[in-house]
Design an enzyme around this catalytic site. Structure first.
Site, PDB file in Angstrom:
ATOM      1  N   GLU A 178       1.003  -1.136  -0.105  1.00 42.88           N
ATOM      2  CA  GLU A 178      -0.023   0.072  -0.042  1.00 42.88           C
ATOM      3  C   GLU A 178       0.997   1.289   0.037  1.00 42.88           C
ATOM      4  OE1 GLU A 178      -1.197   3.152   1.944  1.00 42.88           O
ATOM      5  OE2 GLU A 178      -1.843   2.003   3.356  1.00 42.88           O
ATOM      6  N   CYS A 180      -1.433   8.817   3.461  1.00 40.62           N
ATOM      7  CA  CYS A 180      -1.453   8.236   2.088  1.00 40.62           C
ATOM      8  C   CYS A 180      -2.721   8.293   1.384  1.00 40.62           C
ATOM      9  CB  CYS A 180      -1.021   6.565   2.357  1.00 40.62           C
ATOM     10  SG  CYS A 180      -2.505   6.052   3.153  1.00 40.62           S
TER      11      CYS A 180
END
Length: 688
Positions: free
Chosen positions: A258, A297
């Site tokens: 990720e 993120c």
């Protein structure tokens, strides 16, 4: 002699101070030294083997429900002491809101996965999907099961969420039955370590279920095997490097990545100034630029705006950003704290400088900004910065470079097709959002952009009050994205749990597979008893135990009476003259009459251990039932699920799933259903 605290690692069941000088950890607000951290002296191969032999064995022998209750107990324990972590979180530069997202959000994920246990069987494994018929006579069938992998999950986490980053992964692998070695980022690992100390001290997790490496972790993947799982959260370049390590490739180790991505948010074409959607858009973009000082993120890096609204958005957003007070996160009125470290400040300035070569900086500056209650020189502070692109199709850097901080870029578009094309130019991201009251516009954007995004938020006045926002991954939804975002998935409810399980296809007779899986497979041998199953307590019932009922011949009167009671006068039941051109030969009994009559045939009316009918899981009507046909029921114990007692005075009970197979005089099934009954236990102590 140094008095700086030495942050210990937790390995092989004990706390181990690191050897050597270590890496310095600084208070992001004051710049003062907090502690040192390192991983020198750790034997990663021994840690991994300990996890496989001790932790994996302890977790693997527990059922999904036992592991879920373990998560619930841990979540309650941490929730009760959550406030103790906030002072440490402030040292990372996080505000109270930032800390709430990290700490309470992480604990909330534990609660979510604790509840998810109910989606799995009360077994150490998961029986996945329906039985596959593999033979004409039904004596040879297939069934998938999923079992915990016999390895260790190694979690390499980013610096921005020291608590949530750990717990959102731990919740999933622990429910699946795998132990973990957690490797948080060095800058903020002191916060992760503080919680792990409390987890270990609680004794809630079995031995070997959790280990912690607070230092650099160089070499931590050298001894991975094919039964292990690696997850990585961080920069795309680091993730690609780790994913290509020889041991990862040679052992075919599952690697879930990720990576930070160039997420975008789109202002809809009709979301004009003065509409609720315009105001929502400005609020959401400002929030995503300033929460965690933009170190998320999922933060919005590209702001896609209709060309004619660029000036209005720039003005409104600049006004809101101007209200953002930067400073010591513990002070009243501060809306944005510090970045995690001065190294991060330098990196963001570098990236903003590169972006500014193609885009105009229209709000904010990299230096000479006001900081409340702290110093920009000693702390890791930046002010929000907004850039503007003249043409997103010509300015390439805005789609390639990420400033991982409070910086974002306005990009114009002319129609929905262009907005989606610009969104795709990020080459894959974790999340996109579109703020619009036009559902057709939302549909068009989703259809054109979904291939490049792991999640899409559609925000408007209808959902705004309860929306969790652009930047909030949810435990039951997948978190990840294609391309630049890493190509992985985390959480996602049951999907995430399956990442830690091995799917195996079993083949054999229905009877054998029923005994192996402890879930009755249709066509398996019956276990018959003279005692009606409704007269038995939970513990006395066996999977495969079957009650063959008396029979009933269906009449036209049955059909008419059921129509009168239910109000269902559908022509196929009531009008024989309307059946030409249909699949029916004559008036057909209601499917729900067949099911209701089946209940009348199999129910034992006297008071006994059965407390109530809990529901219907599945039901199919597979063959028409006409007047004159005779039906009976084979009632079979399909699965048993023990329930925990919520209060000491509760009745100890469990859920028994019965397969209801309604058949006709030829022996063929006409209806198949699974009903759930709540059944009292003999042992009233139950499950605590």
């Amino acid at each position: 002699m140094s008095t700086t605290p030495n942050i210990s690692n937790f390995a092989l069941g004990q706390w181990q101070p690191h050897e050597g000088e270590g890496i310095a950890q600084y208070n992001a607000v004051t710049g003062q030294l907090i502690s040192t951290v390192g991983s020198q002296g750790l034997d990663y191969a021994a840690m991994a083997q300990y996890a496989r032999e001790v932790g994996n064995r302890n977790l693997r022998k527990m059922t999904f429900h036992q592991r879920g209750r373990m998560l619930k107990k841990l979540a309650l324990h941490l929730y009760g002491m959550r406030k103790k972590y906030y002072p440490l979180s402030y040292q990372t530069g996080a505000t109270k809101v930032d800390s709430w997202i990290d700490i309470d959000g992480g604990i909330g994920t534990l609660f979510a996965y604790a509840s998810l246990r109910k989606k799995f069987q009360d077994q150490p494994y998961f029986v996945d999907g329906e039985t596959a018929p593999l033979s004409k006579e039904g004596t040879f069938v297939g069934q998938h099961i999923m079992v915990p992998r016999r390895g260790v999950a190694i979690h390499i986490n980013a610096f921005n969420f020291p608590i949530w980053g750990m717990l959102e992964k731990l919740a999933v692998n622990l429910l699946a039955g795998m132990p973990a070695i957690v490797k948080p980022a060095e800058q903020t690992s002191y916060l992760t370590q503080a919680m792990v100390q409390d987890i270990v001290a609680s004794g809630i997790l079995p031995e070997g279920a959790l280990q912690l490496v607070c230092g650099s972790g160089v070499g931590i993947l050298d001894s991975v095997t094919s039964q292990d799982v690696v997850t990585f959260t961080g920069s795309a370049s680091t993730g690609r490097m780790l994913k290509s390590l020889p041991q990862i490739v040679e052992q075919a180790v599952p690697f879930n990545m990720e990576a930070d991505s160039l997420n975008c948010s789109v202002l809809g074409l009709n979301a004009l100034p003065g509409t609720p959607e315009f105001d929502l858009f400005i609020k959401e973009v400002r929030k995503e630029m300033t929460v965690k000082a933009g170190q998320k993120c999922t933060a919005i890096r590209r702001i896609l705006v209709p060309r004619q609204q660029m000036d209005a958005v720039q003005e409104a957003l600049s006004q809101q950003l101007a209200k953002t007070v930067v400073g010591d996160p513990q002070l009243e009125g501060v809306r944005m704290g510090a970045l995690a470290s001065k190294e991060q400040v330098a990196e963001v300035r570098k990236q903003v400088g590169l972006l500014a070569e193609e885009n105009e900086l229209v709000f904010g500056q990299m230096t000479d900004f006001e900081v409340m209650g702290a110093s920009a020189e000693t702390g890791a502070f930046l002010a929000p910065m907004l850039m503007r692109s003249a043409d997103g199709f010509k300015a390439s850097r805005v789609h390639e470079l990420e400033a991982f901080g409070p910086a974002s870029t306005l990009i114009p578009y002319d129609n929905t097709e262009e907005a989606a094309a610009l969104a795709r130019m990020g080459k894959g991201s974790l999340v996109a959002s579109i703020v619009t009251a036009d559902d057709q516009e939302a549909r068009e954007f989703v259809m054109e952009a979904a291939s490049h995004h792991g999640r899409i938020l559609i925000l408007n006045r209808d959902s705004a009050k309860e929306s969790t926002g652009h930047g909030s991954p949810m435990p039951l939804l997948s978190h990840g994205g294609p391309g630049r975002a890493g190509g992985g998935e985390e959480m996602g409810g049951m999907r995430g749990v399956k990442h830690y399980l091995q799917r195996t296809a079993l083949q054999g007779s229905p009877t054998t597979l029923s005994n192996v899986t402890q879930t009755y497979q249709y066509g398996g041998r019956y276990i018959e008893d003279q005692v009606h199953p409704f007269r038995k307590h939970f513990e006395e019932l066996q999977v495969g135990e079957t009650w063959i009922t008396h029979k009933h011949t269906v009449s036209e009167t049955d059909i008419t009476n059921f129509a009168n009671v239910s109000g269902d006068n559908f022509y196929a039941h009531m009008d024989a003259t309307s059946l030409e051109g249909t699949i029916f030969e004559q008036r057909v009994a209601h499917g729900y009459f067949v099911l209701a009559k089946a209940a009348g045939l199999f129910v034992e009316p006297r008071k006994g251990p059965v407390l109530l009918n809990y529901g219907l899981e599945e039901c199919r009507f597979v063959k028409p039932v006409y007047p004159g046909m005779t039906i009976g029921v084979r009632l079979t114990v399909k699965e048993k699920v023990a329930q925990e007692k919520r209060e000491p005075e509760d009745i100890a009970k469990g859920i028994v799933k019965f397969l209801v197979d309604v058949y006709d005089e030829t022996g063929e099934s006409v209806a198949i259903a699974t009903i759930l009954t709540m059944v009292k236990m003999l042992d009233q102590n139950g499950i605590d």
